[in-house]
Motif scaffolding. Structure first.
Motif, PDB file in Angstrom:
ATOM      1  N   HIS A  88       0.826  -1.291  -0.105  1.00 56.61           N
ATOM      2  CA  HIS A  88       0.081  -0.170  -0.038  1.00 56.61           C
ATOM      3  C   HIS A  88       0.875   1.246   0.215  1.00 56.61           C
ATOM      4  CE1 HIS A  88      -3.454  -2.684   0.338  1.00 56.61           C
ATOM      5  NE2 HIS A  88      -2.982  -3.030   1.424  1.00 56.61           N
ATOM      6  N   PHE A  89       1.994   1.300   0.719  1.00 58.02           N
ATOM      7  CA  PHE A  89       2.748   2.702   0.604  1.00 58.02           C
ATOM      8  C   PHE A  89       3.020   3.111  -0.378  1.00 58.02           C
ATOM      9  CE2 PHE A  89       6.385   4.982   1.396  1.00 58.02           C
ATOM     10  CZ  PHE A  89       6.226   5.938   2.166  1.00 58.02           C
ATOM     11  N   LYS A  90       3.429   2.261  -1.724  1.00 59.07           N
ATOM     12  CA  LYS A  90       3.955   2.937  -3.028  1.00 59.07           C
ATOM     13  C   LYS A  90       2.502   3.710  -3.458  1.00 59.07           C
ATOM     14  CE  LYS A  90       3.113  -1.325  -5.331  1.00 59.07           C
ATOM     15  NZ  LYS A  90       3.990  -2.705  -4.871  1.00 59.07           N
ATOM     16  N   GLU A  91       1.138   3.148  -3.175  1.00 59.08           N
ATOM     17  CA  GLU A  91       0.327   3.731  -3.855  1.00 59.08           C
ATOM     18  C   GLU A  91      -0.211   5.262  -2.964  1.00 59.08           C
ATOM     19  OE1 GLU A  91      -1.204   2.457  -6.465  1.00 59.08           O
ATOM     20  OE2 GLU A  91       0.302   0.764  -6.433  1.00 59.08           O
ATOM     21  N   GLY A  92       0.273   5.329  -1.831  1.00 59.59           N
ATOM     22  CA  GLY A  92      -0.220   6.849  -1.204  1.00 59.59           C
ATOM     23  C   GLY A  92      -1.012   6.485  -0.158  1.00 59.59           C
TER      24      GLY A  92
END
Length: 134
Positions: A88-92
């Motif tokens: 999820h982190f890379k998706e914001g």
């Protein structure tokens, strides 16, 4: 009635629905093969995927039974943090709206689990201070 009952039921339902449907539509195997194995967990991706989903099922049962709440919470929080790091982190931040598949939902579940695990906050027990108050 325990003040966290509604939260325990809600989180248990979320964990169960997030896990059980994948058991019957090949979603867990796909997550293991098509995601976890591809990002470096091969050949253990399917095993890890099933472990994650079964931990959700057991945590949900424990939450509903109001037993071993901290164990269930810590295991689930660990899984949610790993989900943030790996997915999820890379998706914001946003799950929908300002983005897609971000961290906000996992963040909310972590905070709710902490509220369930520590309904009185993070109070420390200091016998000297408590003795002086008597």
């Amino acid at each position: 009635m325990n003040g966290t009952l509604l939260l325990r039921i809600a989180v248990a339902l979320i964990l169960l629905t997030h896990s059980v449907f994948g058991m019957f539509n090949n979603g867990i195997n796909d997550f293991g093969n098509l995601f976890l194995n591809q990002i470096g967990f091969a050949p253990f991706g399917v095993f890890l995927a099933w472990s994650i989903k079964l931990s959700h099922v057991f945590a949900a049962i424990l939450l509903l039974m109001n037993k071993y709440i901290k164990l269930a919470g810590f295991v689930t929080i660990f899984v949610l943090i790993m989900g943030i790091i790996l997915v999820h982190f890379k998706e914001g931040w946003f799950v929908v709206g300002g983005g897609r598949n971000g961290v906000e939902y996992n963040f909310l579940l972590i905070v709710v689990l902490l509220a369930i695990m520590f309904p009185n906050g993070f109070k420390t027990h200091n016998p000297i201070t408590n003795y002086n108050k008597q």
